[in-house]
Design a protein around this motif. Structure first.
Motif, PDB file in Angstrom:
ATOM      1  N   GLU A 485     -19.767  55.088  61.466  1.00 44.50           N
ATOM      2  CA  GLU A 485     -18.353  54.764  61.665  1.00 44.50           C
ATOM      3  C   GLU A 485     -17.758  54.132  60.415  1.00 44.50           C
ATOM      4  O   GLU A 485     -16.577  54.328  60.106  1.00 44.50           O
ATOM      5  N   PHE A 486     -18.561  53.377  59.686  1.00 46.29           N
ATOM      6  CA  PHE A 486     -18.167  52.794  58.410  1.00 46.29           C
ATOM      7  C   PHE A 486     -17.744  53.903  57.443  1.00 46.29           C
ATOM      8  O   PHE A 486     -16.699  53.829  56.786  1.00 46.29           O
ATOM      9  N   ALA A 487     -18.550  54.983  57.353  1.00 45.49           N
ATOM     10  CA  ALA A 487     -18.259  56.095  56.449  1.00 45.49           C
ATOM     11  C   ALA A 487     -17.020  56.860  56.893  1.00 45.49           C
ATOM     12  O   ALA A 487     -16.168  57.222  56.061  1.00 45.49           O
ATOM     13  N   TYR A 488     -16.909  57.128  58.193  1.00 47.26           N
ATOM     14  CA  TYR A 488     -15.725  57.832  58.696  1.00 47.26           C
ATOM     15  C   TYR A 488     -14.450  57.040  58.380  1.00 47.26           C
ATOM     16  O   TYR A 488     -13.428  57.621  57.984  1.00 47.26           O
ATOM     17  N   ARG A 489     -14.497  55.729  58.570  1.00 52.45           N
ATOM     18  CA  ARG A 489     -13.311  54.908  58.326  1.00 52.45           C
ATOM     19  C   ARG A 489     -12.902  54.976  56.863  1.00 52.45           C
ATOM     20  O   ARG A 489     -11.715  55.119  56.539  1.00 52.45           O
ATOM     21  N   GLN A 490     -13.870  54.884  55.956  1.00 50.64           N
ATOM     22  CA  GLN A 490     -13.556  54.954  54.528  1.00 50.64           C
ATOM     23  C   GLN A 490     -12.957  56.309  54.174  1.00 50.64           C
ATOM     24  O   GLN A 490     -11.931  56.391  53.483  1.00 50.64           O
ATOM     25  N   MET A 491     -13.571  57.386  54.660  1.00 49.10           N
ATOM     26  CA  MET A 491     -13.084  58.729  54.327  1.00 49.10           C
ATOM     27  C   MET A 491     -11.698  58.976  54.907  1.00 49.10           C
ATOM     28  O   MET A 491     -10.830  59.573  54.253  1.00 49.10           O
ATOM     29  N   LYS A 492     -11.452  58.527  56.126  1.00 55.28           N
ATOM     30  CA  LYS A 492     -10.138  58.722  56.742  1.00 55.28           C
ATOM     31  C   LYS A 492      -9.039  58.020  55.941  1.00 55.28           C
ATOM     32  O   LYS A 492      -7.950  58.580  55.728  1.00 55.28           O
ATOM     33  N   ILE A 493      -9.308  56.799  55.516  1.00 55.07           N
ATOM     34  CA  ILE A 493      -8.307  56.052  54.748  1.00 55.07           C
ATOM     35  C   ILE A 493      -8.015  56.753  53.428  1.00 55.07           C
ATOM     36  O   ILE A 493      -6.840  56.925  53.054  1.00 55.07           O
ATOM     37  N   PHE A 494      -9.047  57.176  52.728  1.00 58.04           N
ATOM     38  CA  PHE A 494      -8.844  57.853  51.445  1.00 58.04           C
ATOM     39  C   PHE A 494      -8.055  59.147  51.637  1.00 58.04           C
ATOM     40  O   PHE A 494      -7.115  59.446  50.901  1.00 58.04           O
ATOM     41  N   VAL A 495      -8.458  59.948  52.626  1.00 59.31           N
ATOM     42  CA  VAL A 495      -7.806  61.235  52.862  1.00 59.31           C
ATOM     43  C   VAL A 495      -6.365  61.036  53.299  1.00 59.31           C
ATOM     44  O   VAL A 495      -5.454  61.742  52.823  1.00 59.31           O
ATOM     45  N   ALA A 496      -6.130  60.104  54.206  1.00 64.52           N
ATOM     46  CA  ALA A 496      -4.777  59.878  54.712  1.00 64.52           C
ATOM     47  C   ALA A 496      -3.814  59.506  53.590  1.00 64.52           C
ATOM     48  O   ALA A 496      -2.689  60.025  53.517  1.00 64.52           O
ATOM     49  N   VAL A 497      -4.236  58.617  52.707  1.00 66.77           N
ATOM     50  CA  VAL A 497      -3.381  58.211  51.586  1.00 66.77           C
ATOM     51  C   VAL A 497      -3.096  59.401  50.673  1.00 66.77           C
ATOM     52  O   VAL A 497      -1.937  59.658  50.297  1.00 66.77           O
ATOM     53  N   LEU A 498      -4.139  60.142  50.306  1.00 67.30           N
ATOM     54  CA  LEU A 498      -3.967  61.249  49.364  1.00 67.30           C
ATOM     55  C   LEU A 498      -3.109  62.374  49.942  1.00 67.30           C
ATOM     56  O   LEU A 498      -2.205  62.900  49.269  1.00 67.30           O
ATOM     57  N   LEU A 499      -3.353  62.753  51.195  1.00 67.95           N
ATOM     58  CA  LEU A 499      -2.614  63.885  51.767  1.00 67.95           C
ATOM     59  C   LEU A 499      -1.201  63.513  52.194  1.00 67.95           C
ATOM     60  O   LEU A 499      -0.370  64.396  52.388  1.00 67.95           O
ATOM     61  N   HIS A 500      -0.925  62.233  52.334  1.00 65.17           N
ATOM     62  CA  HIS A 500       0.452  61.840  52.634  1.00 65.17           C
ATOM     63  C   HIS A 500       1.347  62.000  51.410  1.00 65.17           C
ATOM     64  O   HIS A 500       2.541  62.311  51.549  1.00 65.17           O
ATOM     65  N   PHE A 501       0.782  61.838  50.226  1.00 67.33           N
ATOM     66  CA  PHE A 501       1.592  61.879  49.015  1.00 67.33           C
ATOM     67  C   PHE A 501       1.415  63.144  48.180  1.00 67.33           C
ATOM     68  O   PHE A 501       2.264  63.450  47.341  1.00 67.33           O
ATOM     69  N   PHE A 502       0.303  63.890  48.410  1.00 67.44           N
ATOM     70  CA  PHE A 502       0.007  65.015  47.521  1.00 67.44           C
ATOM     71  C   PHE A 502      -0.462  66.247  48.287  1.00 67.44           C
ATOM     72  O   PHE A 502      -1.011  66.152  49.394  1.00 67.44           O
TER      73      PHE A 502
END
Length: 534
Positions: A485-502
């Motif tokens: 769950e630690f890994a999923y949370r990190q990946m979700k945050i990174f992806v969400a930020v990147l795909l919201h802007f790019f």
């Protein structure tokens, strides 16, 4: 070092090759011709290849295993030392990882290979040492304080990463999303024997953005230390990174190099290089552990871990701290960065999925385009992340096809019979194949090789997990990954930020993307993307 000068004479090579082949033939004859009468008529899995076949197909090893798994759900590879049994059968995997867990361990052979690099960390030990570390780490991962602290760290580093991508998008330059970690040497097959040669002694490291981001995150969450890897590395940190990756690669070769113990004894070849790298790693880790203040209350994992250990003074030494740190790094850096790299590759190959995830992120955060990058990152609360079922499914689908650890093996401690009715012997390596399993039609249907996040969602669009013995990217049973769950949370945050802007596209749509055969499933030769502002 010139490894050509260390190569044995041709006469010795030919003689050794003959001995190797003779040994393999003897094992076949004994266990398959004489074995049926002399070993109580035990049945063993079919032979699908030899060590020679593994080496010949090393650059595509996981696809080679996949082809064999299509033919046999469980098969064996002949090796000079012992049998290697490989399986994609969920019933066998459940038996190995759970039902008869105590009979399948890392084992002495694997421990001897891994101990110089990872010491007595959680990924190398069995028995009481493993149970003790597992219990302490499990308690730590379950705390709310760590979840909140790690989420804040991930948000900060995701925002830093997005700002770097923004500059690249403005300049319209392609970014290397994965890396060429290093050239460290290869093995070639000549007359049935392995000869080690170094292709390029001028080691080269190109740190990609995901590696830098996950490295910064794991040091802050794990050890309370700011590495500032996204702003560039100091000389000591650069040396550590280089030594760490070289050590990981060289350690993997020991599984195939029948001469590694001799080279270690004589301190030559790859073992001499490994020894030098381990020294660099130890010096770097010692620098950071000496700065830890156990009297000061901190939220990072190492400090919390050590507080629980203060009554056990026997383990409170530099070697113990080193082993904890390195095991956290290999779990928190390589696996997550590798998965993110394959994930963005799949998004570029499936633009509709990329568009859908962007919409899901916007709906879950109720974000608008007026928010800055840092403001948007702070809006990625646990509540918002839990609403992103489609993103969770897309990440899981990536791990199904491109698991961070494509092969995972255990050692059989005593003669046994697997659920499929075939026998395994004491000392056999029994491995399951997450990479091959993701491509098995009997597990995932006729479209097993198709990237389709929807397979993980029910009719209401809610994520539905599969059995961990079918989807094995995080292991299963008592050794299941506690940082899942630690890994999923990190990946979700990174992806969400990147795909919201790019929006992301491949620089070259026609260029084939392949993996490197390493402990982790790295993309070979890098993955170059263009980022565009939304």
């Amino acid at each position: 070092m010139d490894f050509f000068s260390n190569a044995p004479p041709i006469s010795f090579v030919v003689m050794a090759a003959k001995l190797l082949l003779a040994l393999l033939v003897f094992k076949v004859c004994f266990f398959y011709l004489g074995g049926r009468w002399s070993v109580r008529k035990k049945q063993y899995h079919p032979i699908a290849g030899t060590t020679i076949n593994q080496l010949w197909n090393f650059s595509r090893l996981h696809d080679y295993f996949t082809v064999l798994a299509y033919r046999y759900k469980t098969f064996r590879i002949l090796t000079p030392g012992t049998w290697e049994v490989f399986t994609v059968d969920p019933a066998n995997i459940e038996y190995i990882l759970k039902t008869n867990f105590d009979n399948y361990a890392k084992g002495r052979h694997q421990y001897n290979i891994l101990k110089d690099f990872l010491g007595d960390g959680i990924f190398t030990v069995d028995g009481e040492k493993w149970r003790h570390q597992r219990k302490l780490a499990s308690n730590d991962f379950s705390t709310r304080a760590l979840r909140e602290f790690s989420s804040t760290v991930f948000q900060i580093n995701a925002a830093k990463l997005a700002q770097i991508v923004s500059k690249e998008a403005t300049s319209n330059r392609a970014m290397d999303i994965l890396l060429i970690i290093l050239w460290f040497g290869i093995f070639i097959l000549w007359c049935g024997i392995v000869v080690e040669i170094v292709v390029n002694i001028a080691w080269r490291i190109y740190w990609d953005l995901f590696m830098k981001s996950t490295l910064s995150s794991i040091f802050k969450v794990g050890f309370g230390t700011e590495l500032n890897a996204l702003q560039g590395l100091h000389e000591e940190e650069s040396k550590f990174n280089k030594a760490f990756d070289e050590s990981s690669a060289l350690t993997l070769w020991c599984y195939l190099d029948v001469f590694w113990k001799i080279k270690k004894l004589l301190n030559i070849g790859s073992e001499a290089i490994l020894k030098k790298n381990i020294k660099v790693i130890n010096e770097f880790v010692c620098t950071y552990t000496s700065c830890i203040d156990l009297q000061k209350e901190k939220d990072d994992m190492l400090s919390r871990f050590l507080v629980l250990q203060q009554q056990d003074q026997e383990n409170m030494n530099d070697d113990y701290l080193r082993d904890i740190i390195l095991n956290f790094i290999i779990a928190g850096r390589d696996s997550t960065a590798t998965t993110l790299s394959w994930f963005f590759y799949m998004l570029c190959k499936n633009p509709l999925v990329q568009k859908t995830i962007s919409r899901v992120v916007e709906e879950a955060t109720r974000a608008n385009n007026t928010r800055s990058i840092h403001e948007f990152a702070e809006a990625l609360t646990e509540e918002a992340l839990n609403k992103m079922h489609y993103l969770h499914a897309a990440l899981t689908e990536t791990l199904r096809l491109y698991p961070a650890v494509p092969v995972d093996g255990k050692i059989c401690l005593s003669d046994d019979t697997l659920p499929d009715g075939f026998n395994v012997r004491e000392g056999d390596m029994v491995a399951y194949l997450p990479y091959a399993m993701g491509r098995m039609k009997f597990l995932w249907g006729d479209e097993a090789d198709v990237f389709r996040p929807e397979r993980w969602l029910d009719n209401e669009g809610v994520f539905q997990p599969e059995s961990p013995f079918k989807f094995t990217a995080f292991q299963a049973g008592p050794r299941i990954c506690i940082g899942k769950e630690f890994a999923y949370r990190q990946m979700k945050i990174f992806v969400a930020v990147l795909l919201h802007f790019f929006t992301f596209k491949l620089k070259d749509e026609n260029k084939a993307v392949k993996y490197r055969t390493m402990i982790n499933l790295h993309i070979d030769q890098g993955l170059y993307l263009h980022a565009y502002h939304r």
